[in-house]
Design an enzyme around this catalytic site. Structure first.
Site, short mmCIF file in Angstrom:
data_model
loop_
_atom_site.label_atom_id
_atom_site.label_comp_id
_atom_site.label_asym_id
_atom_site.label_seq_id
_atom_site.Cartn_x
_atom_site.Cartn_y
_atom_site.Cartn_z
N TRP A 329 0.83 -1.22 0.00
CA TRP A 329 0.00 0.00 0.00
C TRP A 329 0.86 1.26 0.00
O TRP A 329 0.37 2.34 -0.29
CB TRP A 329 -0.96 0.00 1.20
CG TRP A 329 -0.30 0.21 2.55
CD1 TRP A 329 0.83 -0.40 3.02
CD2 TRP A 329 -0.73 1.10 3.61
NE1 TRP A 329 1.11 0.02 4.30
CE2 TRP A 329 0.18 0.94 4.69
CE3 TRP A 329 -1.79 1.99 3.76
CZ2 TRP A 329 0.05 1.64 5.89
CZ3 TRP A 329 -1.91 2.69 4.95
CH2 TRP A 329 -1.01 2.52 5.99
N ASP A 330 2.15 1.10 0.33
CA ASP A 330 3.07 2.24 0.33
C ASP A 330 2.93 3.04 -0.97
O ASP A 330 3.03 4.27 -0.97
CB ASP A 330 4.53 1.75 0.42
CG ASP A 330 4.81 0.83 1.60
OD1 ASP A 330 3.89 0.12 2.02
OD2 ASP A 330 5.96 0.79 2.08
N GLU A 468 0.39 -3.02 12.78
CA GLU A 468 0.54 -4.48 12.67
C GLU A 468 0.92 -5.15 13.99
O GLU A 468 1.10 -6.36 14.02
CB GLU A 468 1.57 -4.81 11.57
CG GLU A 468 1.09 -4.37 10.20
CD GLU A 468 2.19 -4.34 9.14
OE1 GLU A 468 3.38 -4.29 9.52
OE2 GLU A 468 1.85 -4.35 7.94
N LYS A 580 2.20 0.41 16.31
CA LYS A 580 3.39 0.40 15.46
C LYS A 580 3.53 1.69 14.64
O LYS A 580 4.62 2.23 14.48
CB LYS A 580 3.31 -0.80 14.51
CG LYS A 580 4.51 -0.94 13.59
CD LYS A 580 4.41 -2.19 12.75
CE LYS A 580 5.61 -2.34 11.83
NZ LYS A 580 5.48 -3.54 10.98
N GLN A 581 2.42 2.16 14.09
CA GLN A 581 2.53 3.26 13.12
C GLN A 581 1.20 3.99 12.99
O GLN A 581 0.18 3.51 13.50
CB GLN A 581 2.94 2.71 11.76
CG GLN A 581 1.90 1.80 11.11
CD GLN A 581 2.49 0.98 9.97
OE1 GLN A 581 2.97 -0.11 10.20
NE2 GLN A 581 2.47 1.52 8.76
#
Ligand code: IFM
Length: 764
Positions: A329-330, A468, A580-581
């Site tokens: 998806w980046d 994640e 995580k993000q």
């Protein structure tokens, strides 16, 4: 003999310079100094090789099968290898004394230079200057050059290149056999053809005096202070591009040689100049930010190929082998905005890769018992899911990877990207031919994936969101919100196309078996999806049950060399609020208009201290949102963190290639965060929050065929926009004054005590 008519760009601010040689950093340097043109990427390994080198040339879309691990990037033969021997001493960085050694990545001209002066054990000093480039003017062309000066001696200099010659079959024979090589990667044939010329002080040798099975060899007696130059022109074709790659590579080489070395280099430099004109962000007042944005832009330009609709950009582009060259998806969420606004044909090609792999996404949905299209979490050439099934944890355990099965937001991310592209470009032909079908098939996936409760609310259960660290969660806010967006835009788009009675669309619609009822069902589902939003606190719960998890002090552990997921271990991590993000915060970055600023503020403040930034994608979006919220100190902290991911290797893994998503995220932090750009259907809006120290920010962008030049000053506050080409468009300050702008005019709005003044037209 000609000298290089070219030298590194005169303004050293455009040069990324790596002084000396540090074996421990060699792989990282090879990554960050990679040259590429979207078709080929070449790591910056040294031409004579070393124990520490990891030379690699990659071709977009070319993978080799690797057993249970699935495909990984194919590594093409090292066409750059040149051995230099003085009398009988092979020149290398190790024996003798290195008097000077530096590599310079010339971001402006897209050239990697290397200057090296070596004293060999016999005291002879040789000066060398290398140049290498992957042409942006002709993506099948590579160029290398090496100038050698015998500084304090006379004697024999020998050079050896290392490409196995290929001999064309009689059917393919055009002219003389060229040095080069022919290899097979899975089903694909790859041809690399090469021609070299050695220029001495008074004559030129067109072929090596020995052509060995493994390359050409040249020897020359030089006098004291004399200089030789070896120029190499290399062409690369594969059977993905043409039917007979060997013949085409050879023919193309002939015509490139006829044009001449200097003309080829010049065409490449001109192509880079044009790309910079369309994409350069200038930051006055902050040299580090300027350098980081140039570096990001350089790699983004070098990763895309606007004429190939069958490849996309992997997480590390064409700069390294991490993630095996797979596409995530980046590309759509982090990189695509750069292309949409600076190179729309490149953006279109990237989306066409998704269209061309729609069948694989349909297969994946079907395999899991769903309708429509579920895109691969990791994909390669075919679009089938190639996410590895297991990985080795830091403690040596084998752990299952579930992202391939459960990180499903990617389908909606791609739909989101289709919509963003269409809104910025107005490319209706793309929408009718490809985009709408992606919207429809991904909406169909969500319609079969979501489950309705007895109370009429819809849920998406057992997914992995962007965070994640928490697997198999119910109602991940990001997944639900982006799926809702997907369903709504699919319904709108189909309704619009139906209204327009577009004949091409009617054929597609019939083929897809679309009905009004289905379209209405998407709207119903979108309205029923759980959002996790609590009006009492303004907070969006990251997933069902998140607020009940254990608090851990993530901020306190951020500086530690041991990442928090390793510190806590999988069980405790799952039960904790460590994330995580960017997950809910990514929604603020992508869907700002859907919530008022107070909601963004509350969620940013809640999630920011709990985010470990264990993914390189995270800091850029935190910088973007912090800038929009006006927390400029924090925006700057995150901007710098994102900027240093590759430039200072602050995650310790740049050796596997540069982080393309993070580079796209940095660009978005500048354009969508600091400049506050919103792309709208009738024009653009800005909401500048320049970061501390930024005196001015200047950048071009494209909107529906118009080229806009934006200039934002910090003090006195002012926005000036020049419009080139196309019809009228709306220029606005976000939640402030707007005006109708005409091509060929400039407009200015000045900061006032509170807010911004009306736009004034300045004329030409
Ligand atoms: O796509 C990302 C993911 O979000 C986090 N792990 C790395 C992937 C590739 O960059």
């Amino acid at each position: 003999m000609n000298d290089f008519s070219l030298s590194p760009y005169a303004d050293t601010e455009w040069l990324l310079i790596e002084e000396g040689a540090d074996s421990a950093r060699e792989h990282e340097i090879e990554s960050i100094l990679t040259i590429g043109n979207g078709y080929l990427g070449i790591r910056a390994s040294i031409a004579e090789g070393s124990r520490f080198s990891h030379a690699a040339t990659f071709a977009a879309g070319l993978y080799v099968k690797d057993g249970a691990l699935g495909p990984r990037f194919a590594v093409l033969p090292d066409w750059l290898q040149v051995e230099v021997t003085i009398e009988d001493q092979r020149l290398s960085l190790e024996p003798g004394r290195t008097l000077e050694h530096r590599r310079l990545l010339d971001l402006r001209q897209g050239i990697l230079w290397r200057d090296w002066r070596q004293q060999d054990p016999s005291g002879r000093i040789t000066g060398l200057r290398f140049l290498q480039l992957a042409s942006l003017a002709d993506r099948h062309l590579l160029v290398q050059s090496l100038a050698i000066t015998a500084e304090n001696y006379a004697g024999k200099i020998s050079l050896a290149t290392r490409l196995t010659p290929f001999h064309l079959s009689p059917a393919d024979k055009a002219g003389a056999d060229r040095a080069g090589t022919l290899m097979r990667v899975s089903q694909t044939e790859v041809a690399i053809a090469s021609a070299s010329e050695l220029h001495g002080p008074s004559s030129t040798m067109r072929q090596g005096n020995t052509t060995k099975p493994n390359g050409e060899q040249w020897s020359w007696e030089v006098s004291l202070g004399e200089r030789l130059r070896l120029d190499r022109i290399v062409t690369v074709f594969t059977s993905r591009d043409v039917v007979r790659p060997a013949r085409v590579a050879s023919d193309h080489l002939e015509s490139m040689c006829a044009r001449g070395f200097s003309a080829l280099v010049q065409a490449h430099v001109d192509a880079w100049r044009r790309r910079w004109e369309a994409a350069e962000i200038q930051i006055v007042g902050d040299d580090k930010a300027q350098r980081a944005l140039r570096f990001a832009t350089y790699h983004l330009v070098g990763a895309a190929n606007p004429v190939d609709e069958h490849v996309s950009i992997g997480a590390r582009g064409l700069t390294g082998e991490a993630y095996r060259g797979h596409v995530f998806w980046d590309t759509e969420i982090y990189m695509l905005p750069f292309y949409v606004l600076t190179d729309p044909p490149a953006a279109r090609s990237l989306l066409m890769y998704r269209y061309n792999t729609l069948e694989a996404a349909r297969r994946k949905a079907k395999a899991y018992g769903y309708n429509g299209a579920l895109y691969a979490w990791e994909s390669a050439d075919t679009g089938d899911d190639v996410t590895p099934q297991t990985s080795v944890a830091p403690d040596g355990r084998l752990v299952a990877i579930r992202t391939g099965e459960r990180e499903q937001h990617i389908s909606a991310d791609i739909a989101y990207a289709v919509w963003q592209y269409w809104r910025a470009t107005g490319d209706d032909a793309f929408m009718v031919a490809a985009g709408a079908e992606i919207l429809v098939e991904t909406a169909r996936f969500w319609a079969s994936r979501a489950e309705f409760d007895h109370d009429g609310r819809a849920h998406i259960r057992q997914v992995i969101g962007p965070d994640e660290y928490h697997e198999l969660v119910d109602d991940n806010a990001y997944t639900n919100a982006i799926a809702k967006f997907n369903l709504e835009r699919a319904a709108d788009t189909v309704a619009t196309l139906e209204r327009q009675q577009n004949g091409d669309w009617q054929l597609v619609s019939r083929r897809l078996g679309l009905t009004k009822k289905e379209r209405f069902s998407w709207q119903g589902l979108a309205a029923a999806l759980i959002t996790g939003f609590d009006p009492a606190t303004n907070l969006i719960e990251q997933f069902s049950g998140f607020f009940q998890l254990e608090e851990v002090d993530v901020a306190a552990q951020r500086g530690s060399v041991i990442p928090i997921d390793v510190q806590l271990g999988p069980e405790r991590l799952r039960q904790s609020k460590a994330i995580k993000q960017a997950d809910v915060v990514a929604l603020s970055a992508l869907l700002w208009e859907q919530w008022p600023a107070a909601v963004h503020e509350a969620n940013f403040r809640y999630y920011e201290p709990r985010t470990a930034h264990g993914s390189s994608l995270s800091p850029g979006f935190y910088a973007l949102v912090a800038a929009r919220l006006g927390d400029l100190a924090l925006a700057q902290t995150y901007f710098r963190q994102a900027a240093e991911i590759d430039l200072s290797d602050n995650m310790g893994n740049a050796s596997g290639g540069v982080h393309m998503g993070a580079l796209g995220g940095l660009w978005q932090a500048a354009v969508f965060g600091a400049a506050g750009l919103r792309v709208q259907e009738n024009g653009i809006a800005l909401d500048p929050h320049l970061l501390p120290g930024w005196v001015a920010m200047v950048f071009p962008l494209q909107w529906r065929g118009r080229l806009l030049h934006v200039h934002i000053d910090a003090e006195p506050r002012q926005i000036e926009i020049a419009v080139e080409g196309g019809g009228n468009l709306n220029l606005a300050i976000f939640e402030g004054p707007s005006c109708l702008a005409h091509a060929g005019r400039r407009y200015v709005s000045r900061g006032e005590q509170s807010g911004w003044g009306q736009w004034q037209e300045l004329g030409q």
